[in-house]
Design a protein around this motif. Structure first.
Motif, PDB file in Angstrom:
ATOM      1  N   GLU A 215       0.679  -1.090   0.043  1.00 21.01           N
ATOM      2  CA  GLU A 215       0.017   0.060   0.096  1.00 21.01           C
ATOM      3  C   GLU A 215       0.813   1.455   0.006  1.00 21.01           C
ATOM      4  OE1 GLU A 215      -2.965   0.546  -0.234  1.00 21.01           O
ATOM      5  OE2 GLU A 215      -4.103  -1.356   0.187  1.00 21.01           O
ATOM      6  N   LEU A 216       1.957   1.213   0.868  1.00 22.68           N
ATOM      7  CA  LEU A 216       2.892   2.408   0.902  1.00 22.68           C
ATOM      8  C   LEU A 216       3.401   2.728  -0.624  1.00 22.68           C
ATOM      9  CD1 LEU A 216       4.844   1.779   4.231  1.00 22.68           C
ATOM     10  CD2 LEU A 216       3.016   3.522   3.695  1.00 22.68           C
ATOM     11  N   LEU A 217       3.587   1.807  -1.286  1.00 20.25           N
ATOM     12  CA  LEU A 217       4.419   1.812  -2.451  1.00 20.25           C
ATOM     13  C   LEU A 217       3.539   2.140  -3.676  1.00 20.25           C
ATOM     14  CD1 LEU A 217       6.768  -1.339  -2.503  1.00 20.25           C
ATOM     15  CD2 LEU A 217       7.365   1.065  -2.414  1.00 20.25           C
ATOM     16  N   ARG A 218       2.056   2.488  -3.352  1.00 16.85           N
ATOM     17  CA  ARG A 218       1.358   2.912  -4.536  1.00 16.85           C
ATOM     18  C   ARG A 218       1.680   4.090  -5.067  1.00 16.85           C
ATOM     19  NH1 ARG A 218      -2.856  -0.591  -5.159  1.00 16.85           N
ATOM     20  NH2 ARG A 218      -3.652  -1.522  -3.140  1.00 16.85           N
ATOM     21  N   PRO A 219       2.123   5.203  -4.221  1.00 11.95           N
ATOM     22  CA  PRO A 219       2.219   6.368  -4.857  1.00 11.95           C
ATOM     23  C   PRO A 219       3.704   6.480  -5.786  1.00 11.95           C
ATOM     24  CG  PRO A 219       1.907   6.669  -2.456  1.00 11.95           C
ATOM     25  CD  PRO A 219       1.811   5.168  -2.819  1.00 11.95           C
ATOM     26  N   ALA A 220       4.623   5.753  -5.667  1.00 12.57           N
ATOM     27  CA  ALA A 220       5.647   5.506  -6.261  1.00 12.57           C
ATOM     28  C   ALA A 220       5.348   4.992  -7.773  1.00 12.57           C
ATOM     29  CB  ALA A 220       6.700   4.416  -5.893  1.00 12.57           C
ATOM     30  N   VAL A 221       4.053   4.498  -7.989  1.00 13.36           N
ATOM     31  CA  VAL A 221       3.842   4.000  -9.406  1.00 13.36           C
ATOM     32  C   VAL A 221       3.152   5.091  -9.758  1.00 13.36           C
ATOM     33  CG1 VAL A 221       2.258   2.346 -10.707  1.00 13.36           C
ATOM     34  CG2 VAL A 221       3.670   1.584  -9.002  1.00 13.36           C
ATOM     35  N   GLU A 222       2.067   5.733  -9.252  1.00 12.79           N
ATOM     36  CA  GLU A 222       1.260   6.787  -9.663  1.00 12.79           C
ATOM     37  C   GLU A 222       2.053   7.988 -10.037  1.00 12.79           C
ATOM     38  OE1 GLU A 222      -1.977   6.208 -10.406  1.00 12.79           O
ATOM     39  OE2 GLU A 222      -1.426   4.175  -9.624  1.00 12.79           O
TER      40      GLU A 222
ATOM     41  N   ALA B   4       7.413  24.663  -8.144  1.00 10.63           N
ATOM     42  CA  ALA B   4       8.170  24.078  -7.102  1.00 10.63           C
ATOM     43  C   ALA B   4       7.502  22.725  -6.294  1.00 10.63           C
ATOM     44  CB  ALA B   4       8.923  24.931  -6.183  1.00 10.63           C
ATOM     45  N   GLU B   5       6.335  23.543  -5.839  1.00  8.62           N
ATOM     46  CA  GLU B   5       5.434  22.380  -5.124  1.00  8.62           C
ATOM     47  C   GLU B   5       4.894  21.228  -5.625  1.00  8.62           C
ATOM     48  OE1 GLU B   5       4.660  25.664  -5.330  1.00  8.62           O
ATOM     49  OE2 GLU B   5       5.544  26.464  -3.438  1.00  8.62           O
ATOM     50  N   ASP B   6       4.728  21.451  -7.263  1.00  8.87           N
ATOM     51  CA  ASP B   6       4.307  20.116  -7.705  1.00  8.87           C
ATOM     52  C   ASP B   6       5.682  19.247  -7.851  1.00  8.87           C
ATOM     53  OD1 ASP B   6       2.841  18.427  -9.505  1.00  8.87           O
ATOM     54  OD2 ASP B   6       3.655  19.446 -11.328  1.00  8.87           O
ATOM     55  N   LEU B   7       6.737  19.548  -7.932  1.00  3.43           N
ATOM     56  CA  LEU B   7       8.002  19.065  -8.139  1.00  3.43           C
ATOM     57  C   LEU B   7       8.256  18.252  -6.511  1.00  3.43           C
ATOM     58  CD1 LEU B   7      10.467  17.884  -9.501  1.00  3.43           C
ATOM     59  CD2 LEU B   7      11.861  20.224  -8.987  1.00  3.43           C
ATOM     60  N   GLU B   8       8.126  19.096  -5.685  1.00  8.06           N
ATOM     61  CA  GLU B   8       8.416  18.372  -4.308  1.00  8.06           C
ATOM     62  C   GLU B   8       7.471  17.239  -4.040  1.00  8.06           C
ATOM     63  OE1 GLU B   8      10.492  18.517  -0.698  1.00  8.06           O
ATOM     64  OE2 GLU B   8      10.706  19.154  -2.746  1.00  8.06           O
ATOM     65  N   ALA B   9       6.176  17.467  -4.489  1.00 11.19           N
ATOM     66  CA  ALA B   9       5.175  16.333  -4.324  1.00 11.19           C
ATOM     67  C   ALA B   9       5.765  15.364  -5.153  1.00 11.19           C
ATOM     68  CB  ALA B   9       3.738  16.865  -4.791  1.00 11.19           C
ATOM     69  N   TYR B  10       6.088  15.195  -6.194  1.00  9.36           N
ATOM     70  CA  TYR B  10       6.748  14.171  -7.083  1.00  9.36           C
ATOM     71  C   TYR B  10       7.934  13.600  -6.501  1.00  9.36           C
ATOM     72  CZ  TYR B  10       9.156  12.112 -11.302  1.00  9.36           C
ATOM     73  OH  TYR B  10       9.828  11.218 -12.025  1.00  9.36           O
ATOM     74  N   LEU B  11       8.869  14.264  -5.996  1.00  2.07           N
ATOM     75  CA  LEU B  11      10.073  13.587  -5.271  1.00  2.07           C
ATOM     76  C   LEU B  11       9.729  13.105  -3.928  1.00  2.07           C
ATOM     77  CD1 LEU B  11      12.412  16.931  -5.688  1.00  2.07           C
ATOM     78  CD2 LEU B  11      12.334  14.668  -7.013  1.00  2.07           C
ATOM     79  N   SER B  12       8.491  13.522  -3.222  1.00  5.57           N
ATOM     80  CA  SER B  12       8.319  12.693  -2.115  1.00  5.57           C
ATOM     81  C   SER B  12       7.480  11.502  -2.350  1.00  5.57           C
ATOM     82  CB  SER B  12       7.170  13.686  -1.544  1.00  5.57           C
ATOM     83  OG  SER B  12       6.658  13.144  -0.130  1.00  5.57           O
ATOM     84  N   ASP B  13       6.692  11.458  -3.476  1.00  5.69           N
ATOM     85  CA  ASP B  13       5.913   9.948  -3.842  1.00  5.69           C
ATOM     86  C   ASP B  13       7.004   9.206  -4.341  1.00  5.69           C
ATOM     87  OD1 ASP B  13       3.698  11.426  -3.116  1.00  5.69           O
ATOM     88  OD2 ASP B  13       2.829  11.987  -5.070  1.00  5.69           O
ATOM     89  N   THR B  14       7.987   9.640  -4.937  1.00  8.00           N
ATOM     90  CA  THR B  14       9.270   8.691  -5.404  1.00  8.00           C
ATOM     91  C   THR B  14      10.182   8.359  -4.479  1.00  8.00           C
ATOM     92  OG1 THR B  14      10.172  10.653  -6.808  1.00  8.00           O
ATOM     93  CG2 THR B  14       8.604   9.165  -8.015  1.00  8.00           C
ATOM     94  N   GLY B  15      10.849   9.259  -4.350  1.00  7.09           N
ATOM     95  CA  GLY B  15      12.264   9.034  -3.406  1.00  7.09           C
ATOM     96  C   GLY B  15      11.748   9.046  -1.880  1.00  7.09           C
ATOM     97  N   GLY B  16      11.029   9.675  -1.504  1.00  8.91           N
ATOM     98  CA  GLY B  16      10.398   9.622  -0.104  1.00  8.91           C
ATOM     99  C   GLY B  16       9.868   8.453   0.242  1.00  8.91           C
ATOM    100  N   THR B  17       8.620   7.955  -0.709  1.00  6.08           N
ATOM    101  CA  THR B  17       8.003   6.863  -0.637  1.00  6.08           C
ATOM    102  C   THR B  17       9.029   5.494  -0.715  1.00  6.08           C
ATOM    103  OG1 THR B  17       5.798   7.483  -1.489  1.00  6.08           O
ATOM    104  CG2 THR B  17       6.367   5.248  -1.756  1.00  6.08           C
ATOM    105  N   LEU B  18       9.774   5.361  -1.473  1.00  2.00           N
ATOM    106  CA  LEU B  18      10.749   4.278  -1.557  1.00  2.00           C
ATOM    107  C   LEU B  18      11.634   4.086  -0.384  1.00  2.00           C
ATOM    108  CD1 LEU B  18      11.626   2.213  -3.796  1.00  2.00           C
ATOM    109  CD2 LEU B  18      13.637   3.557  -3.902  1.00  2.00           C
ATOM    110  N   MET B  19      12.376   5.183  -0.045  1.00  3.01           N
ATOM    111  CA  MET B  19      13.137   5.036   1.241  1.00  3.01           C
ATOM    112  C   MET B  19      12.373   4.382   2.419  1.00  3.01           C
ATOM    113  SD  MET B  19      16.051   7.545   3.058  1.00  3.01           S
ATOM    114  CE  MET B  19      16.981   7.352   1.632  1.00  3.01           C
ATOM    115  N   TRP B  20      10.892   5.109   2.650  1.00  3.71           N
ATOM    116  CA  TRP B  20      10.347   4.846   3.719  1.00  3.71           C
ATOM    117  C   TRP B  20       9.777   3.363   3.571  1.00  3.71           C
ATOM    118  CZ3 TRP B  20       9.570   4.382   8.478  1.00  3.71           C
ATOM    119  CH2 TRP B  20       8.276   3.921   8.914  1.00  3.71           C
ATOM    120  N   ALA B  21       9.592   2.736   2.571  1.00  6.52           N
ATOM    121  CA  ALA B  21       9.017   1.578   2.483  1.00  6.52           C
ATOM    122  C   ALA B  21      10.222   0.397   2.801  1.00  6.52           C
ATOM    123  CB  ALA B  21       8.572   0.952   0.882  1.00  6.52           C
ATOM    124  N   ALA B  22      11.367   0.969   2.422  1.00  2.00           N
ATOM    125  CA  ALA B  22      12.645   0.146   2.815  1.00  2.00           C
ATOM    126  C   ALA B  22      13.019   0.070   4.372  1.00  2.00           C
ATOM    127  CB  ALA B  22      13.762   0.491   2.169  1.00  2.00           C
ATOM    128  N   ALA B  23      12.872   1.272   4.823  1.00  2.00           N
ATOM    129  CA  ALA B  23      13.072   1.555   6.336  1.00  2.00           C
ATOM    130  C   ALA B  23      11.845   0.749   6.911  1.00  2.00           C
ATOM    131  CB  ALA B  23      13.220   2.978   6.623  1.00  2.00           C
TER     132      ALA B  23
END
Length: 259
Positions: free
Chosen positions: A98-105, A119-138
């Protein structure tokens, strides 16, 4: 035996396609690699899906395949046989899927060729990709430091995004709303120093420290980009191979010293 074959396939894919995360995983304790390699291989699959074809519809179909695979994992039922999806199910479980869904979307915008609006749009993209991935791993490694890990993962996403700028330009994308060196430099400097990020003040737990190994190059990349924003456009942020290896060695040594 099948799991070991799948794990080796994941590791080989990450080694070829994401060498920085491969090195980070190899610097982690051996049991953690059974979690990290499937997650990083999954990320590689969804990150490259928009770029292996010039047909947006085909790219979307590839991403939907992974969205469906996450649905199967999240349901707790049968998961399709695949050398990445199968070990991913064991690594993250239903909640992790479930946590990884944003990384696909988030990658659907890459498939459509959409550039960040601001800038806000880019930040959301980076959070959904990089942030989501690292949290799923941790999380899969037992961490409870979500805010910290997501923040650092987003910074890692930004650093990797900077490295990707020349290739994105080659593909007629506009990675930043303002592509001038001055604007790019300001975007980089807004993140520095990293220790000023309040979310990073939280002390990492054991799982977070292992997952955060993947961010070993972030300080150096951001520092170089802040000094020379034109290097982002020219593709000169990589740094020396020897310096990169030393950075990871020191990071991993610090991991082993901490309780």
């Amino acid at each position: 035996m099948q799991f070991d074959d799948d794990l080796n396939a994941c590791a080989a894919a990450v080694e070829r396609g994401d060498p920085d995360r491969f090195r980070a995983a190899m610097a982690a304790p051996v049991p953690a690699r059974r979690v990290l390699f499937p997650i990083y291989a999954f990320n590689l699959e969804v990150a490259r899906a928009p770029y292996v074809t010039q047909e947006p519809m085909i790219a979307q179909m590839r991403l939907q395949w992974w969205a469906d695979a996450l649905d199967e994992i999240a349901s707790g039922g049968m998961v399709r046989r695949h050398e990445v999806a199968t070990p991913l199910a064991l690594a993250v479980g239903p909640e992790g899927a479930e946590l990884l869904r944003p990384a696909v979307e988030a990658r659907r915008r890459d498939a459509d060729g959409s550039d960040p609006a601001d800038a806000e749009d880019l930040e959301a993209y980076l959070s959904d990709t990089g942030g989501t991935l690292m949290w799923a791993a941790a999380r899969a490694l037992g961490s409870a430091r979500e805010a910290r890990v997501r923040a650092l993962g987003t910074h890692l996403g930004f650093a990797n995004y900077l490295l990707a700028v020349p290739e994105l330009l080659r593909r007629n994308r506009q990675p930043f709303p303002d592509m001038s060196p001055g604007a790019i430099g300001a975007a980089v400097r807004s993140r520095l120093p990293l220790r000023a990020d309040p979310d990073l003040a939280e002390r990492p737990d054991a799982g977070a420290r292992v997952a955060e190994l993947s961010a070993w190059r972030v300080p150096a990349i951001l520092a170089r980009a802040a000094r020379d924003p034109q290097a982002v456009l020219d593709g000169r942020l990589g740094g020396s191979e020897a310096g990169a290896r030393l950075s990871l060695m020191l990071t991993a040594a610090g991991l082993r010293r901490l309780p």
